[in-house]
Design an enzyme around this catalytic site. Structure first.
Site, PDB file in Angstrom:
ATOM      1  N   THR A  16       0.739  -1.280   0.040  1.00 58.96           N
ATOM      2  CA  THR A  16      -0.163   0.016   0.112  1.00 58.96           C
ATOM      3  C   THR A  16       0.918   1.348   0.070  1.00 58.96           C
ATOM      4  OG1 THR A  16      -1.924  -1.246   1.113  1.00 58.96           O
ATOM      5  CG2 THR A  16      -1.949   1.353   1.302  1.00 58.96           C
ATOM      6  N   THR A  95       1.082  -4.208   4.284  1.00 54.57           N
ATOM      7  CA  THR A  95       0.867  -4.330   5.764  1.00 54.57           C
ATOM      8  C   THR A  95       0.247  -5.830   6.053  1.00 54.57           C
ATOM      9  OG1 THR A  95      -1.431  -3.622   5.664  1.00 54.57           O
ATOM     10  CG2 THR A  95       0.399  -1.963   6.135  1.00 54.57           C
TER      11      THR A  95
END
Length: 311
Positions: A16, A95
């Site tokens: 991300t 993540t």
């Protein structure tokens, strides 16, 4: 003038932090791994005066992390750590599986220099992009005198590579330390305030990790739950499963419907480790269980490493 031993290497793997969406207000509809690690560094003015190298090892959405990428990453990190002029390594990562990669790297490398994973909960195109500050903080940790081992730096927190866990789906502070431990430290205006000792350990060695994913042992995680059925375990055993981690209810309990299938796996020589699906605590009263204090995902990595050591 920069010291000869202050070089920081930043390795990009996607995630991300390198993601992009069509709108600055879209924090969930983005595509991960769209921007190069070089562009991430260039977007942080405070990093321009640092002695940095940036290289792209992968461009993955970390939900798709795989064994071959882990093997390449471990070897590449070790190569840079072996360079005298390199002070530390920063890895930009997604993540979703950051805690698994951190655990793997600490067990395999146990580095005497800092290896700092960082990530973001918002894409680079977001109004509230957290990647730039996280990257800046990660470099600060990598430069900190005395820092060593694999850690993660997110939302101003420094977390132990063997203990970190993702506990929230959306918040910027989505990571926490182990429930019975605590933060290693925090980063405040570019300065690390440490609370605990840095990670240490004995390195298993990056060469333990096969570069061919077909040579990695097949290890799965299965959760025990209400209404559990044994068919999945029976199918896995028939298909050649090599290791199983049970995400147990409570203090290591397993639904009775799974008991016979679990025992059949054990009798066929497949190691079965228990951990708990509970967010807090460990399995109490099971000192023989190597996974008792680990998350199911860390336990899977640990069991995989054990099977690789057995050959």
């Amino acid at each position: 003038m920069q010291s000869a031993h202050e070089q920081i290497v930043i390795i990009g793997t996607g995630g991300t932090i390198a993601g992009a969406a069509g709108s600055a207000t879209d924090n969930v509809g983005y595509k991960a791994g769209q921007l190069s690690v070089g562009s991430l560094v260039a977007a942080v003015p405070a990093l321009q005066a640092e002695a940095l190298e940036a290289e792209q090892l992968a461009q993955l959405d970390s939900k798709d992390m795989d064994e071959s990428t882990w093997a390449r990453l471990a070897r590449r990190v070790q190569q840079h750590l072996d360079r005298e002029e390199v002070r530390g390594i920063v890895i930009t990562h997604g993540t979703d599986t950051l805690e698994e990669t951190a655990y793997l790297l600490q067990r395999v490398l146990a580095p005497r220099k800092p290896v700092v994973l960082t990530a973001a909960m918002r894409p680079a195109t977001a109004l509230q992009a957290d990647g730039p500050q996280n990257l800046l903080d990660a470099v600060a940790v990598a430069k900190t005198p005395g820092a060593r081992g694999v850690v993660a730096v997110v939302a101003g927190q420094v977390l132990h590579g063997l203990e970190i866990r993702k506990t929230h789906t959306y918040r910027l502070d989505a990571f926490e330390p182990g429930p019975d431990t605590g933060l290693l430290g925090v980063v405040e205006e570019g300065v690390v305030r440490a609370f605990r000792d840095w990670p240490t350990g004995d390195a298993l060695g990056a060469d333990l990790l096969p570069q061919d994913p077909a040579l990695w042992p097949w290890v799965e995680v299965l959760a025990s739950h209400g209404g559990a059925r044994p068919q999945a375990l029976e199918a896995w055993r028939a298909a050649g499963l090599q290791g199983l981690v049970l995400a147990c209810t409570g203090n290591g309990t397993v639904h009775q419907a799974l008991a016979a299938a679990v025992e059949a796996l054990r009798q066929s020589g497949v190691p079965v480790w228990r951990t708990t699906r509970c967010a807090q605590g460990r399995i109490v009263g099971a000192p023989d269980e190597k996974a008792a204090a680990l998350t199911p995902w860390a336990a899977r990595v640990e069991l995989t490493l054990e099977l690789l050591r057995r050959g």
